[in-house]
Design a protein around this motif. Structure first.
Motif, short mmCIF file in Angstrom:
data_model
loop_
_atom_site.label_atom_id
_atom_site.label_comp_id
_atom_site.label_asym_id
_atom_site.label_seq_id
_atom_site.Cartn_x
_atom_site.Cartn_y
_atom_site.Cartn_z
N UNK A 1 43.19 -12.80 78.68
CA UNK A 1 41.96 -12.50 77.94
C UNK A 1 40.80 -12.50 78.92
N UNK A 2 39.70 -11.92 78.51
CA UNK A 2 38.53 -11.87 79.39
C UNK A 2 37.97 -13.27 79.60
N UNK A 3 37.41 -13.52 80.78
CA UNK A 3 36.78 -14.80 81.06
C UNK A 3 35.54 -14.95 80.22
N UNK A 4 35.53 -15.95 79.37
CA UNK A 4 34.44 -16.08 78.39
C UNK A 4 33.52 -17.23 78.75
N UNK A 5 32.23 -17.00 78.68
CA UNK A 5 31.26 -18.08 78.83
C UNK A 5 31.29 -18.93 77.56
N UNK A 6 31.55 -20.21 77.73
CA UNK A 6 31.81 -21.06 76.58
C UNK A 6 30.62 -21.25 75.66
N UNK A 7 29.41 -20.85 76.08
CA UNK A 7 28.24 -21.03 75.24
C UNK A 7 27.87 -19.75 74.49
N UNK A 8 28.77 -18.77 74.45
CA UNK A 8 28.52 -17.52 73.74
C UNK A 8 29.37 -17.46 72.49
N UNK A 9 28.71 -17.66 71.34
CA UNK A 9 29.45 -17.74 70.08
C UNK A 9 30.18 -16.44 69.76
N UNK A 10 29.56 -15.29 70.08
CA UNK A 10 30.20 -14.01 69.75
C UNK A 10 31.48 -13.78 70.56
N UNK B 1 52.34 -16.56 74.51
CA UNK B 1 51.41 -17.48 75.16
C UNK B 1 50.07 -16.78 75.33
N UNK B 2 49.03 -17.34 74.73
CA UNK B 2 47.68 -16.82 74.88
C UNK B 2 46.97 -17.68 75.93
N UNK B 3 46.40 -17.03 76.96
CA UNK B 3 45.75 -17.76 78.05
C UNK B 3 44.25 -17.46 78.01
N UNK B 4 43.44 -18.52 77.95
CA UNK B 4 41.98 -18.37 77.87
C UNK B 4 41.33 -19.19 78.98
N UNK B 5 40.05 -18.91 79.21
CA UNK B 5 39.32 -19.64 80.23
C UNK B 5 38.08 -18.89 80.65
N UNK B 6 37.17 -19.57 81.32
CA UNK B 6 35.91 -18.96 81.74
C UNK B 6 36.11 -18.18 83.03
N UNK B 7 35.13 -17.34 83.34
CA UNK B 7 35.17 -16.59 84.59
C UNK B 7 35.23 -17.53 85.79
N UNK B 8 36.09 -17.18 86.74
CA UNK B 8 36.16 -17.96 87.97
C UNK B 8 37.11 -19.14 87.93
N UNK B 9 37.79 -19.35 86.81
CA UNK B 9 38.69 -20.49 86.71
C UNK B 9 40.06 -20.21 87.32
N UNK B 10 40.31 -18.94 87.68
CA UNK B 10 41.62 -18.58 88.21
C UNK B 10 42.61 -18.21 87.14
N UNK C 1 44.59 -23.28 78.13
CA UNK C 1 43.23 -23.19 78.66
C UNK C 1 43.28 -23.50 80.15
N UNK C 2 42.80 -22.55 80.96
CA UNK C 2 42.78 -22.72 82.41
C UNK C 2 41.45 -23.35 82.81
N UNK C 3 41.53 -24.50 83.49
CA UNK C 3 40.34 -25.21 83.95
C UNK C 3 40.39 -25.41 85.46
N UNK C 4 39.24 -25.27 86.08
CA UNK C 4 39.09 -25.55 87.50
C UNK C 4 38.84 -27.05 87.66
#
Length: 403
Positions: A294-303, A207-216, A326-329
């Motif tokens: 995985x690290x919390x990724x800003x969704x507008x950063x292509x790299x 299971x791969x878990x992704x999400x932005x910073x602060x989503x928990x 995908x973890x969402x707040x």
């Protein structure tokens, strides 16, 4: 001269008698008790003539030597008493918590969600319960849906379906029942809500878990590990968020509480390498499930999105990724929908974990995400406790919105 000897003779005889008496008494004492005569200065005969060789002790009267019985030799070290605490195994393990069973957890979370008193349901029913519904009333109904982040397309569909049902029912309309049916239809999806935590051909589920910073995200992974353990699965965690040392430490703490091992690398190391090692360790230890943070990724950063693609590609070299969550707040609203779109394009998200859903008036994001992306909400977080994570239940969710 002779007269002097004659006068001393009685004294001499008396002295000889005394000496003889002492000799006789000494002999008797030796024969009876084997005692030792006192020597000058309190010394004993052993002090005068110490024994040669190592000191030995005599056996107690009436005891038979063990050698005679052919029994075992006496132990070389003392035996601990049963009352003494002894560590179990080579090293005593820290206390491990027992996660709450899924059945009782789900029942408790259903009750909590149903009692959340969401503002959305109250506002919608307030409009539908009016005697004569005007266009302004229907506009207010749609605006309420939009404010709850249901989304424009979904709000329009729900509005038209409820309006048509109310017209057909006429005077016997049931506003609450009609609204409930339409919301359930909007939440429904064709795909399965089951979390694919098991692999095939002897491989673990990955299971791969992704999400932005602060989503928990990291907290959600810890709770997911507890849920898997409660279901009887063996779990291994991969701390691939290598740019934030606190994330790996936090994940390790979650794992220790339920006896789950964590694979981690040095701070700043390649996240894909950690994911690769975690899956390999899961196979080696015959784990049922490997969960990768995985690290919390800003969704507008292509790299950064490209990096997530690399993690998934490298981890898949050992075993296929069976689930990408995908973890969402829930409080992020339509911005959460934008995040979901980008992550789905990058790593093919297969399920949503919605956190902070309890008591929110923004729960319509569930409908919007599923409608726009055709990705089901599979898990929901409804509190701050370690076991406040449960499978998503559409009926409990809708009942909570209408509470």
């Amino acid at each position: 001269m002779n007269s002097d000897l004659t006068s001393l003779l009685p004294l001499i005889i008396a002295g000889v008698v005394v000496v003889l008496a002492v000799v006789v008494l000494y002999g008797l004492s030796r024969r009876r008790g084997g005692g030792q005569p006192d020597l000058p200065g309190g010394a004993t005969s052993e002090d005068q003539n110490p024994p040669e060789g190592p000191e030995t002790s005599e056996e107690a009267p009436g005891e038979i030597p063990l050698e005679t019985l052919g029994g075992p030799e006496p132990p070389a070290v003392p035996i601990a008493s049963p009352d003494e605490d002894e560590p179990e195994g080579p090293a005593a393990k820290p206390h491990q918590e027992l996660p709450e069973a899924p059945a009782s957890r789900l029942q408790r979370l259903r009750a909590r969600l149903a009692g959340s008193k969401s503002a959305l349901g109250r506002a919608l029913l307030s409009v539908l319960s009016r005697d004569q519904l005007t266009q302004d009333d229907w506009d207010e109904f749609e605006e309420t849906l939009l404010m709850a982040d249901v989304g424009p397309a979904a709000s329009e569909d729900i509005l038209q379906n409820v309006r048509e049902a109310m017209r057909v029912q006429g005077g016997g309309a049931d506003p609450a029942g009609t609204l409930r049916r339409e919301l359930l239809a909007a939440v429904a999806v064709d795909s399965s809500r089951a979390v694919h935590d098991q692999g095939e051909d002897g491989n673990p589920g990955v299971i791969l878990v992704v999400g932005v910073n602060g989503s928990g995200k990291t907290t959600t992974i810890g709770r997911l590990a507890r849920l898997e353990v409660a279901e009887g699965n063996t779990v291994l965690l991969g701390a691939a968020d290598t740019f934030r040392a606190a994330a790996a430490e936090q994940l390790t703490t979650w794992g220790e509480r339920v006896g789950v091992e964590v694979v981690r690398g040095p701070e700043g190391s390649d996240p894909a390498s950690v994911a690769f090692d975690a899956v390999a360790a899961g196979i080696d230890r015959e784990a049922d499930t490997v969960i990768i943070d995985t690290a919390g990724r800003l969704h507008n950063k292509a790299n950064l999105m490209a990096e997530l693609e690399k993690i998934k590609r490298v981890a898949s070299k050992h075993a296929p990724i069976t689930e990408t969550l995908l973890v969402l707040d829930a409080t992020t609203g339509q911005n959460g929908l934008a995040q979901a779109r980008v992550f789905t394009e990058a790593v093919n998200v297969t399920g949503i974990v919605l956190t902070k859903l309890d008591g929110t008036a923004k729960g319509g994001i569930v409908i919007a995400v599923q409608r726009e992306l055709d990705v089901p909400v599979k898990l929901v977080g409804l509190g701050e406790g370690p076991d406040d994570l449960a499978p998503f239940d559409p009926e409990a969710f809708v009942d909570g919105l209408m509470a």
